[in-house]
Design a protein around this motif. Structure first.
Motif, short mmCIF file in Angstrom:
data_model
loop_
_atom_site.label_atom_id
_atom_site.label_comp_id
_atom_site.label_asym_id
_atom_site.label_seq_id
_atom_site.Cartn_x
_atom_site.Cartn_y
_atom_site.Cartn_z
N LEU A 1 11.59 14.54 1.34
CA LEU A 1 11.19 13.13 1.17
C LEU A 1 9.80 12.85 1.76
CD1 LEU A 1 14.62 11.41 1.89
CD2 LEU A 1 13.44 11.57 -0.31
N VAL A 2 9.47 13.49 2.88
CA VAL A 2 8.14 13.31 3.47
C VAL A 2 7.07 13.82 2.51
CG1 VAL A 2 6.60 14.13 5.29
CG2 VAL A 2 8.87 13.29 5.88
N SER A 3 7.31 14.98 1.90
CA SER A 3 6.34 15.53 0.95
C SER A 3 6.27 14.71 -0.33
CB SER A 3 6.70 16.99 0.63
OG SER A 3 6.57 17.81 1.76
N ALA A 4 7.43 14.23 -0.80
CA ALA A 4 7.48 13.51 -2.08
C ALA A 4 6.95 12.08 -1.96
CB ALA A 4 8.91 13.49 -2.60
N ILE B 1 7.40 20.71 -0.73
CA ILE B 1 8.66 20.72 -1.48
C ILE B 1 9.19 22.15 -1.60
CG2 ILE B 1 9.65 20.29 -3.76
CD1 ILE B 1 7.77 17.87 -3.97
N VAL B 2 8.29 23.12 -1.85
CA VAL B 2 8.71 24.53 -1.92
C VAL B 2 9.32 24.96 -0.59
CG1 VAL B 2 7.86 26.90 -2.12
CG2 VAL B 2 7.04 25.15 -3.71
N HIS B 3 8.74 24.53 0.51
CA HIS B 3 9.28 24.92 1.83
C HIS B 3 10.70 24.42 2.02
CE1 HIS B 3 9.56 21.58 4.83
NE2 HIS B 3 9.88 22.54 5.68
N THR B 4 11.02 23.24 1.49
CA THR B 4 12.40 22.74 1.60
C THR B 4 13.34 23.53 0.70
OG1 THR B 4 12.09 21.04 -0.10
CG2 THR B 4 11.56 20.43 2.14
N LEU B 5 12.85 23.99 -0.45
CA LEU B 5 13.69 24.80 -1.35
C LEU B 5 13.99 26.16 -0.72
CD1 LEU B 5 12.03 24.01 -4.80
CD2 LEU B 5 14.13 23.05 -3.85
N VAL B 6 13.01 26.72 0.00
CA VAL B 6 13.24 27.99 0.71
C VAL B 6 14.33 27.80 1.77
CG1 VAL B 6 12.20 29.66 2.31
CG2 VAL B 6 10.92 28.87 0.30
N LEU B 7 14.24 26.70 2.53
CA LEU B 7 15.26 26.42 3.54
C LEU B 7 16.63 26.19 2.90
CD1 LEU B 7 13.30 24.03 5.95
CD2 LEU B 7 13.96 26.41 6.36
N LEU B 8 16.65 25.56 1.73
CA LEU B 8 17.91 25.32 1.04
C LEU B 8 18.56 26.63 0.62
CD1 LEU B 8 19.96 23.39 -0.25
CD2 LEU B 8 18.49 23.33 -2.29
N LEU B 9 17.76 27.57 0.11
CA LEU B 9 18.31 28.88 -0.29
C LEU B 9 18.85 29.64 0.91
CD1 LEU B 9 15.58 29.99 -2.88
CD2 LEU B 9 17.92 29.22 -3.36
N ASP C 1 0.85 -1.20 0.00
CA ASP C 1 0.00 0.00 0.00
C ASP C 1 0.89 1.25 0.00
OD1 ASP C 1 -2.14 1.66 0.11
OD2 ASP C 1 -2.65 1.27 2.20
N PHE C 2 1.51 1.52 -1.14
CA PHE C 2 2.40 2.69 -1.26
C PHE C 2 1.99 3.51 -2.47
CE2 PHE C 2 6.59 4.57 -2.61
CZ PHE C 2 6.64 5.52 -1.59
N ARG C 3 1.20 4.55 -2.20
CA ARG C 3 0.72 5.43 -3.27
C ARG C 3 0.93 6.88 -2.84
NH1 ARG C 3 -3.11 1.47 -2.72
NH2 ARG C 3 -4.46 2.82 -1.45
N PRO C 4 2.12 7.45 -3.09
CA PRO C 4 2.40 8.83 -2.66
C PRO C 4 1.38 9.82 -3.22
CG PRO C 4 4.41 7.73 -3.37
CD PRO C 4 3.28 6.82 -3.74
N LYS C 5 0.97 10.75 -2.37
CA LYS C 5 -0.01 11.75 -2.78
C LYS C 5 0.52 12.65 -3.90
CE LYS C 5 -3.63 11.16 -0.05
NZ LYS C 5 -5.01 11.01 -0.53
#
Length: 574
Positions: free
Chosen positions: A67-70, A334-342, A8-12
């Motif tokens: 990874l949690v979001s993806a 995913i956008v929130h992780t990109l903001v943290l990366l910048l 049962d692995f179906r990422p949103k």
């Protein structure tokens, strides 16, 4: 637990992208930027409080959050380091070092994936609420106690990790409070508390850090002698390079040593992430795939340790921030992780200037919000068994260890649950007459005449090991009376476990030795299959397993009449 079903692995994220639109992206972009800004001070504070550097806290939020979001099963879940892990992470580092933490986190990720593969996502949600509240409140108090040194500027360099010893040292050194550091902490606390009163969309912790850091920087340069310890003072210049993946040595001895800690991390992660997902579902009206969410959390916790990161889970506060700002798909996460990366790549030198007492204020507010004191007060109006579980879990978390707290708390909850089931499971005995509709909502009552020499025992509840023992004791006390037939009515038995089958087998054999027939009545399909697999049907006789009490009583009456007729003939011949 489903061991044979499909994975049962179906990422949103995959289902979201199939009908994604530009307008949805705009909403996710705004929400992601806001959440990234909110997550920044928390990632730094949680990293420091856990015993690692601010860099590791940010790396965890970036890689783990992505990874949690993806890979997760919730559309709006925001993953990263959280306050719940501070206590256990700090303890593991103290006892086993950073490599021990990495191995424990890796194993926790594997456990989470197994929980998801075995379809245990929904089962985790049934962990008793007093346990969750108990160790959450305990963690909150422990986090608060770890910030006293930095908040008051006591200048202690070797603070004990044990709660009672720690407070003993604090009380002995409260005469060394630094007024300037305390003033910075109180000012930070005031900004965090006041900001939501102005606007709930403003991130109070971030505004406090920016404002107080600027004020402290200006004052320390303008007024000689004023100095407040900063992140840069404690950790040196922070690196802006993403760590290269590193391996670590694994051995069975290390695995055995760290398995309890890994189990604690996995359970904490599962509880917190699924609790966050449940809250999010209630607001958005969506539906989380719990098993996919656990697998996604597991993947994040397997990858993060290779980059030196700490455990990852779903964060309720950041997830709710995402929702309130319009985020509805994993793209916002995913956008929130990109903001943290910048921020990580270009603004790390500014983070060096943040005062430690300001971060302490952030964590004090986090610990207050985690404490859930209103919930604790509410549970104290609940049954004493729930109160005892909460108190024991809380005290074990604070005074001893979170691993012990969860293990003993779960054990207590299981024992109390079994006691409640045993108390609510009734075993009734009938003779002479039996009302077929008793215990139902039926208005028509059919009364069966039970012949002399026939006893009816009705089990009302699951026939598991605790009830099986209770039933066995009742049967032993009645062995002095030797009837011709014993009917065991099982219409209200939803399942039977191995102990129940074993005790039933012993009862049948001991009864048959003294010439007592056993008739089973009202056996449902699931229980019947268990009895057939255990060959109980062969032992008792296929015709002695009836689907309705009328058939069972009719058979028992015939057997009893036949027994009496046989005895009468024997007496007459004598």
């Amino acid at each position: 637990m489903n061991l044979s079903g499909t994975i049962d692995f179906r990422p949103k994220l995959l289902s979201t992208l199939s009908n994604y639109s530009l307008s949805r992206f705009k909403d996710d972009l705004i929400a992601g930027i806001v959440v990234g800004i909110v997550a920044l001070p928390l990632a730094i504070a949680f990293g420091i409080a856990s015993g690692v550097s601010p860099t590791i806290g940010l790396i965890t939020a970036i890689i783990g959050g992505f990874l949690v979001s993806a890979c997760g099963g919730n559309s709006v879940q925001i993953g990263g380091p959280t306050g719940a892990f501070i206590v256990i992470v700090y303890s593991i580092i103290q006892n086993y070092g950073l490599q021990g933490l990495a191995i424990a986190t890796l194993m926790a990720g594997m456990i989470l994936i197994l929980l998801g593969l075995f379809h245990l996502g929904t089962v985790i949600k049934f962990i008793p609420y007093p346990i969750v509240v108990g160790f959450t409140s305990g963690i909150a108090l422990t986090i608060f106690s770890t910030q006293i040194n930095d908040f008051f500027g006591l200048g202690l360099t070797d603070v004990p990790s044990e709660f009672l010893s720690k407070w003993g040292v604090y009380l002995a050194n409260f005469g060394n409070i630094d007024p300037v550091t305390l003033g910075v902490g109180l000012a930070s606390l005031a900004v965090i508390i006041i900001t939501p009163k102005i606007s709930r969309k403003l991130p109070g912790s971030l505004i406090a850090i920016v404002l107080i850091t600027a004020v402290v920087y200006i004052l320390s340069n303008a007024v000689p002698g004023i100095h407040v310890e900063t992140i840069g003072d404690r950790f040196g210049a922070l690196s802006t390079d993403i760590p290269t993946p590193e391996g670590f040595d694994l051995s069975m001895n290390t695995i055995n040593l760290l398995l309890p800690s890994a189990f604690t991390i996995a359970i904490l992660c599962a509880i917190e992430s699924l609790l966050s997902a449940t809250v999010a579902d209630g607001v958005t009206g969506s539906r989380t795939n719990s098993n996919t969410e656990l697998i996604g959390q597991g993947i994040a916790n397997i990858v993060v340790p290779f980059f030196g990161g700490i455990p990852v889970t779903g964060a309720i506060a950041r997830t709710m921030t995402n929702i309130t700002n319009g985020g509805r798909t994993p793209v916002a996460g995913i956008v929130h992780t990109l903001v943290l990366l910048l921020i990580f790549l270009f603004l790390m030198p500014l983070i060096n200037l943040v005062p430690m007492s300001c971060l302490a204020a952030v964590l004090i507010v986090v610990s207050y919000n985690m404490s859930g004191w209103r919930t604790v007060v509410g549970i104290f109006k609940a049954p004493k068994s729930d109160i005892s579980v909460l108190v024991v879990t809380f005290l074990l978390t604070v005074i001893f260890d979170l691993t012990i707290a969860i293990e003993i708390g779960l054990l207590l909850a299981i024992i109390l649950f079994l006691r409640r089931v045993m108390e609510n499971t009734q075993i009734r005995v009938y003779s002479e007459q039996l009302d077929v509709a008793e215990g139902t909502e039926a208005t028509a009552h059919e009364v069966l005449d039970v012949a002399p020499g026939v006893e009816v025992y009705e089990i009302d509840g699951p026939f598991f090991f605790g009830v099986a023992t209770k039933f066995d004791e009742m049967m032993r006390t009645s062995m002095g009376n030797v009837p011709a037939v014993r009917i065991i009515r099982m219409r209200r038995v939803p399942f039977i476990d191995a102990t129940g089958v074993h005790n039933l087998e012993l009862l049948i054999r001991s009864s048959q030795k003294v010439g007592i027939h056993i008739v089973l009545s009202g056996v449902n399909d699931q229980v019947r299959q268990t009895l057939i697999k255990s060959h109980i049907d062969d032992l008792v006789g296929h015709d002695h397993i009836c689907d309705h009490i009328t058939k069972a009583v009719a058979m028992a009456n015939r057997i009893a009449e036949s027994r009496r007729a046989s005895l009468n003939r024997s007496v007459a011949n004598a």
